[in-house]
Design an enzyme around this catalytic site. Structure first.
Site, PDB file in Angstrom:
ATOM      1  N   LYS A  84      41.051  47.203  34.031  1.00 33.15           N
ATOM      2  CA  LYS A  84      42.492  47.122  34.282  1.00 33.15           C
ATOM      3  C   LYS A  84      42.830  45.675  34.599  1.00 33.15           C
ATOM      4  O   LYS A  84      42.634  45.216  35.720  1.00 33.15           O
ATOM      5  CB  LYS A  84      42.937  48.013  35.449  1.00 33.15           C
ATOM      6  CG  LYS A  84      44.475  48.075  35.567  1.00 33.15           C
ATOM      7  CD  LYS A  84      44.978  48.358  36.945  1.00 33.15           C
ATOM      8  CE  LYS A  84      45.124  47.120  37.789  1.00 33.15           C
ATOM      9  NZ  LYS A  84      46.164  46.153  37.304  1.00 33.15           N
ATOM     10  N   GLU A  92      35.872  40.684  45.526  1.00 38.35           N
ATOM     11  CA  GLU A  92      36.025  39.231  45.557  1.00 38.35           C
ATOM     12  C   GLU A  92      37.468  38.964  45.974  1.00 38.35           C
ATOM     13  O   GLU A  92      38.401  39.212  45.199  1.00 38.35           O
ATOM     14  CB  GLU A  92      35.726  38.615  44.193  1.00 38.35           C
ATOM     15  CG  GLU A  92      34.314  38.824  43.702  1.00 38.35           C
ATOM     16  CD  GLU A  92      33.276  38.075  44.512  1.00 38.35           C
ATOM     17  OE1 GLU A  92      33.652  37.159  45.269  1.00 38.35           O
ATOM     18  OE2 GLU A  92      32.086  38.401  44.385  1.00 38.35           O
ATOM     19  N   CYS A 144      41.271  31.124  44.571  1.00 38.98           N
ATOM     20  CA  CYS A 144      40.830  31.634  45.866  1.00 38.98           C
ATOM     21  C   CYS A 144      39.870  30.675  46.563  1.00 38.98           C
ATOM     22  O   CYS A 144      39.760  30.681  47.797  1.00 38.98           O
ATOM     23  CB  CYS A 144      40.183  33.005  45.708  1.00 38.98           C
ATOM     24  SG  CYS A 144      38.853  33.055  44.491  1.00 38.98           S
TER      25      CYS A 144
END
Length: 481
Positions: free
Chosen positions: A174, A249, A282
């Site tokens: 997805k 993550e 990130c």
């Protein structure tokens, strides 16, 4: 306008059970650039059933056969660099040159590194000389739900899908509804590479719909998710009832610790790293900690470096940063910049509003705050935009305390010419990764964090192992195997 309303399930492009159109917005123009359909629980059920049916045969295929299919995929992926770069640039705003190099290149590098690791991996290995008839067997975890973000799409898709394929898993991907076009291209490549029907499936959707249906599905054995810490917590809670493995993550608030003896390019390097991909990474070094002796000079250098960063359309060639991904993200960043001002940090570059000459598109000024402290909102929250926060420190011990004083623990950075101090810092910083003096992690190094930055590791041999179960076998007949 691109129309991609079908899903890839069981080796075919199929219509959604109940079509639900969703506009994909070009963040450089704020105009729709594509229409996809968001899936439902019924679409998830079809994809999971296909993956479940395909798993036994795929797991039993020799690793060499699975590796050969991935090698074929890599050839195809390399030939479609232009297409992939254009898709990523249009849908999430990475400047076209950066999209064709870094964004596409991340997927290429990860795939190549996985192939190297796989060819050296012992899927069946002896326990030890003390137990000559014992074997340790690594086999695919099962049906995996893979949920990927919009910011580095091919980076995350390949870290999950390629590792899962080699491990012997079947999967449902997805991708983010913000940047789905690259994943649809990826599905075309999977099909062309000869991935068997049901092994790789793709269902578009949002987190509340398809994401929730996948992570709570009783026939999904593992969830691999990259995204926000908030969403990671929700996924863990939804998956708990079925005791499936959850790999996360998540966010980060990395410290870049610059000692007085750091090299002359350390500050500028840190600013440019922060601004890359419009700060939407990130592992961005979003907190710059500078030793007092060098602090004033560093603030001047950082402001100059940020002011030299140009901002422009993702469709234009050149070295600049593009927009952030959407209006919601733009507004969040604007609010946090204003909060930094309100809480007393010193604005030395950028600020609120769009850059001069850009009246449309989700463009953010490259922004630098100085004289901050680690309790300010801009030092604690993941902004996910081109915003750097600078604060001073006096001693090594204080730098460690500030760097570790965060709920996150993904990547920290150290700049010093003192090798012993660098090593001490690396051992003291609570993060899954530490990069020093501009040295990037080597090919195949594991990517992942501690604390609220997630669980598990991606990339290289660690990434393969995360998609495998470990089976202990005694009484192995070595003469016949």
């Amino acid at each position: 306008m691109i129309e991609k309303r079908q899903f890839y399930i069981n080796g075919e492009w199929v219509d959604p059970v109940t079509p639900n159109d969703h506009n994909v917005i070009d963040p450089s123009t704020e105009e729709p650039c594509a229409v996809i359909s968001l899936g439902s629980a019924a679409d998830v059920d079809k994809a999971v059933a296909a993956a479940k049916a395909a798993f036994p045969a795929w797991m039993k295929r020799a690793p060499e056969e699975r590796i050969a299919i991935v090698e074929k995929f890599l050839e195809i992926y390399q030939s479609r660099q232009e297409d992939m770069g254009k898709a990523i640039s249009m849908e999430m705003g990475a400047p076209i040159d950066m999209a064709k190099a870094q964004q596409w290149g991340a997927g290429f590098s990860h795939t190549r590194n996985f192939l190297k690791a796989a060819k050296e991996f012992q899927f069946v290995r002896p326990l030890g000389d003390h137990a000559p008839n014992d074997r340790i067997v690594y086999e695919g975890f099962g049906v995996c739900a893979m949920i990927t973000p919009w910011n580095w799409p091919m980076n995350q898709v390949t870290l999950k899908v390629i590792a899962g394929l080699i491990a012997g898993c079947t999967m449902i991907l997805k991708p983010s509804e913000e940047s789905p076009l690259n994943a649809l291209l990826f599905a075309e490549m999977m099909h062309e590479a000869g991935v068997p029907a049901g092994v790789f499936n793709l269902v578009n959707g949002d987190g509340m719909g398809v994401g929730s249906a996948l992570t709570g599905h009783e026939d999904v054995d593992m969830v691999s998710f990259t995204g926000s810490t908030r969403a990671g917590i929700a996924i863990s809670q939804n998956a708990a009832a079925t005791l499936k493995k959850v790999h996360l993550e998540l966010g980060g608030k990395g410290a870049n610790v610059i000692f007085a003896d750091a090299d002359d390019k350390a500050v500028k390097r840190g600013v440019m790293h922060m601004m890359n991909n419009s700060g939407q990474s990130c592992n961005a070094p979003s907190r710059m900690l500078v030793q007092r002796e060098r602090y004033d000079q560093a603030v001047e250098e950082a402001a100059a470096a940020a002011n030299a960063v140009t901002v422009g359309s993702a469709h234009e060639e050149g070295r600049h940063i593009g927009p952030v991904v959407n209006e919601s993200q733009f507004n969040k960043i604007q609010d946090l910049i204003q909060k930094g001002i309100d809480e007393g940090a010193k604005l030395v570059a950028g600020g609120t509003g769009r850059p001069d000459g850009l009246n449309r598109g989700f463009f953010v000024k490259p922004t630098v705050f100085a004289d901050a402290n680690n309790q300010m909102t801009i030092a604690r929250e993941e902004i996910f935009g081109p915003v750097l926060t600078i604060m001073p420190f006096d001693t090594e011990e204080e730098a460690i305390e500030i760097a570790n004083d965060t709920p996150y623990g993904l990547t920290n950075y150290v700049q010093t010419q003192d090798g012993e101090r660098a090593n001490r810092m690396a051992m003291s910083l609570r993060s899954g990764m530490v990069e020093m003096n501009g040295q990037p992690r080597g090919a195949g190094a594991p990517f992942g964090g501690m604390k609220m930055s997630g669980t598990g590791r991606e990339g290289g041999v660690w990434g393969l192992e995360d998609f495998m179960e470990v089976k202990a076998v005694s009484g192995w007949d070595a003469k016949t195997a």
